[in-house]
Design an enzyme around this catalytic site. Structure first.
Site, short mmCIF file in Angstrom:
data_model
loop_
_atom_site.label_atom_id
_atom_site.label_comp_id
_atom_site.label_asym_id
_atom_site.label_seq_id
_atom_site.Cartn_x
_atom_site.Cartn_y
_atom_site.Cartn_z
N SER A 1 0.82 -1.21 0.00
CA SER A 1 0.00 0.00 0.00
C SER A 1 0.85 1.26 0.00
O SER A 1 0.55 2.22 -0.72
CB SER A 1 -0.95 -0.02 1.20
OG SER A 1 -0.24 -0.19 2.42
N ASP B 1 5.66 -10.21 -5.82
CA ASP B 1 4.31 -10.65 -6.14
C ASP B 1 4.03 -10.34 -7.61
O ASP B 1 3.75 -9.21 -7.99
CB ASP B 1 3.30 -9.94 -5.24
CG ASP B 1 1.89 -10.50 -5.39
OD1 ASP B 1 1.54 -10.97 -6.49
OD2 ASP B 1 1.13 -10.47 -4.39
N GLU B 2 4.11 -11.37 -8.45
CA GLU B 2 3.92 -11.19 -9.89
C GLU B 2 2.53 -10.65 -10.22
O GLU B 2 2.38 -9.76 -11.08
CB GLU B 2 4.13 -12.52 -10.61
CG GLU B 2 3.92 -12.47 -12.11
CD GLU B 2 3.95 -13.85 -12.75
OE1 GLU B 2 3.83 -13.93 -13.98
OE2 GLU B 2 4.08 -14.84 -12.00
N VAL C 1 13.89 -9.11 -1.92
CA VAL C 1 15.01 -8.45 -1.25
C VAL C 1 15.88 -9.45 -0.48
O VAL C 1 16.98 -9.09 -0.05
CB VAL C 1 14.52 -7.34 -0.30
CG1 VAL C 1 13.83 -6.23 -1.08
CG2 VAL C 1 13.59 -7.90 0.79
N LYS D 1 6.89 1.41 15.45
CA LYS D 1 6.98 0.22 16.31
C LYS D 1 8.43 -0.16 16.60
O LYS D 1 8.69 -1.05 17.41
CB LYS D 1 6.22 -0.94 15.66
CG LYS D 1 4.71 -0.71 15.65
CD LYS D 1 3.97 -1.85 15.00
CE LYS D 1 2.47 -1.63 15.08
NZ LYS D 1 2.02 -0.42 14.39
N THR E 1 -9.96 -3.56 20.14
CA THR E 1 -9.24 -4.38 21.11
C THR E 1 -9.31 -3.81 22.52
O THR E 1 -9.43 -4.56 23.49
CB THR E 1 -7.76 -4.52 20.70
OG1 THR E 1 -7.18 -3.23 20.57
CG2 THR E 1 -7.64 -5.27 19.39
N GLU F 1 0.68 -6.39 20.88
CA GLU F 1 0.02 -5.11 20.63
C GLU F 1 0.17 -4.19 21.84
O GLU F 1 0.05 -4.63 22.98
CB GLU F 1 -1.46 -5.35 20.34
CG GLU F 1 -2.19 -4.15 19.80
CD GLU F 1 -3.59 -4.54 19.35
OE1 GLU F 1 -3.90 -4.34 18.18
OE2 GLU F 1 -4.36 -5.07 20.17
#
Length: 359
Positions: free
Chosen positions: A14, A37-38, A60, A125, A189, A262
């Protein structure tokens, strides 16, 4: 910095996909996109009709592939990564092979190909990491900084660290929207959860500025607004539910508990990093500890950072009205229009788990 340059972009997820049209608008000589991802690349090829754009299947984890991919390129933007917290937590070694060894491969190939600048996209993160994904990102940032300390190459490097991108595949926004379309419940959550958010335009601004300023492995951080996730859920329910024929009071919020790894809040830098942080109106720049007081060519406009709010839990939060404005700014008018879309109240797909973003 982008104009008339030949740029390699690793990763067509994305974030990588959002960068493609924005990079093309800045008139590069050539933009090559590398992804493993072809099918994804085939869809992008059909979407874009631009002779400057090339698509290359590769991973990679494969150093030889990267060496071939980078030959003749000026700049590299490295976005390819495993980003889902729960997936990385289940199999940390796979995350290490992509997020750590992959970064080492990218930097080594860039050095060998005489690339001028490299920007690595990290994550907030990486700050005091509580999970495997964040830990791999932290180590990758340190790999990027360590390479600049070597004296046998001229590659300029930087990392960018950002939070959750509105409407990305890892964002709660599309999950909440689908749950609202299905009549609820919207799954959360924990009501205490807060996150930093930014738009795809913000991501491009951060990456392009960092590409221009890249020098000695600095970490650039965008100054992002903070949002309570429960406020985001309520704002989306109020704005979207009527489009699908529901009263906003019909859509319930269900608490389902935190997932492994999380955290309640996100942080943009550590206490130690605050002492090395500089800022402009929109950015923080964190110098690596290894460079001492050297500020590099990219930090002339920066001043020592003051009053840094490190945690989304401590930051001032957007109101629900401001959240809706941010969603509109992010290009989500289709979700927020007053008129319901044609497919409103159509049979919906099974409700997805709208837990917090994982990458």
């Amino acid at each position: 910095m982008i104009s008339e340059q030949e740029i390699l972009l690793t990763g067509a997820g994305s974030v990588g996909q959002s960068l493609i049209p924005r990079l093309l608008e800045r008139h590069p000589t050539r933009l090559r996109v590398l992804d493993n991802d072809e099918s994804r690349l085939a869809k992008l090829r059909a979407q874009f009709d631009d002779p400057r754009l090339e698509f290359l299947v590769g991973n990679v984890r494969d150093g030889d592939c990267l060496e071939r991919a980078m030959t003749g390129f000026d700049d590299v933007i490295h976005t390819a990564a495993m980003k889902h917290v729960d997936v990385c937590q289940y199999d940390p070694y796979e995350a290490v092979k992509t997020n750590v060894v992959g970064v080492q491969n990218v930097v080594d190939a860039a050095v060998d190909a005489n690339v001028e600048r490299l920007v690595f996209t990290s994550s907030d993160k990486a700050v005091n990491p509580a999970n495997a994904m964040g830990t791999t990102k932290l180590l990758s940032e340190q790999l990027v900084a360590a390479h600049r300390a070597r004296a046998d190459h001229d590659l300029r490097l930087a990392s960018v660290r950002f939070g959750n991108v509105i409407n990305s595949s890892q964002s709660v926004v599309p999950r909440f929207a689908e749950q609202i379309r299905s009549g609820g419940p919207v799954t959360l959550t924990d009501e205490r959860m807060t996150r930093f958010f930014l738009t795809y335009d913000d991501v491009f601004d951060l990456v392009s500025q960092s590409l221009e300023r890249a020098y000695g492995g600095e970490i650039y951080v965008y100054k992002m607004p903070a949002i309570r996730i429960v406020d985001l859920a309520n704002a989306m329910i109020e704005a979207i539910a009527p489009q699908y024929g529901y009263d906003s009071e019909e859509i319930e919020i269900e608490l389902i508990g935190r997932r492994p790894g999380e955290t309640f809040h996100e942080e943009i830098m550590t206490d130690r990093e605050v002492d090395r942080a500089h800022e402009t109106d929109s950015l923080y720049a964190i110098r690596p500890e290894s460079v001492g007081d050297e500020r590099g060519d990219g930090l002339e406009e920066f001043t020592s950072a003051t009053d840094v709010v490190r945690s989304s839990g401590d930051a001032e939060k957007l109101t629900q009205t401001e959240i809706v404005s941010l969603l509109r700014e992010s290009g989500l008018d289709g979700l927020l229009d007053d008129e319901p879309p044609a497919e409103a109240r159509a049979p919906a797909s099974p409700s997805v788990d709208g837990t917090l973003p994982s990458g």
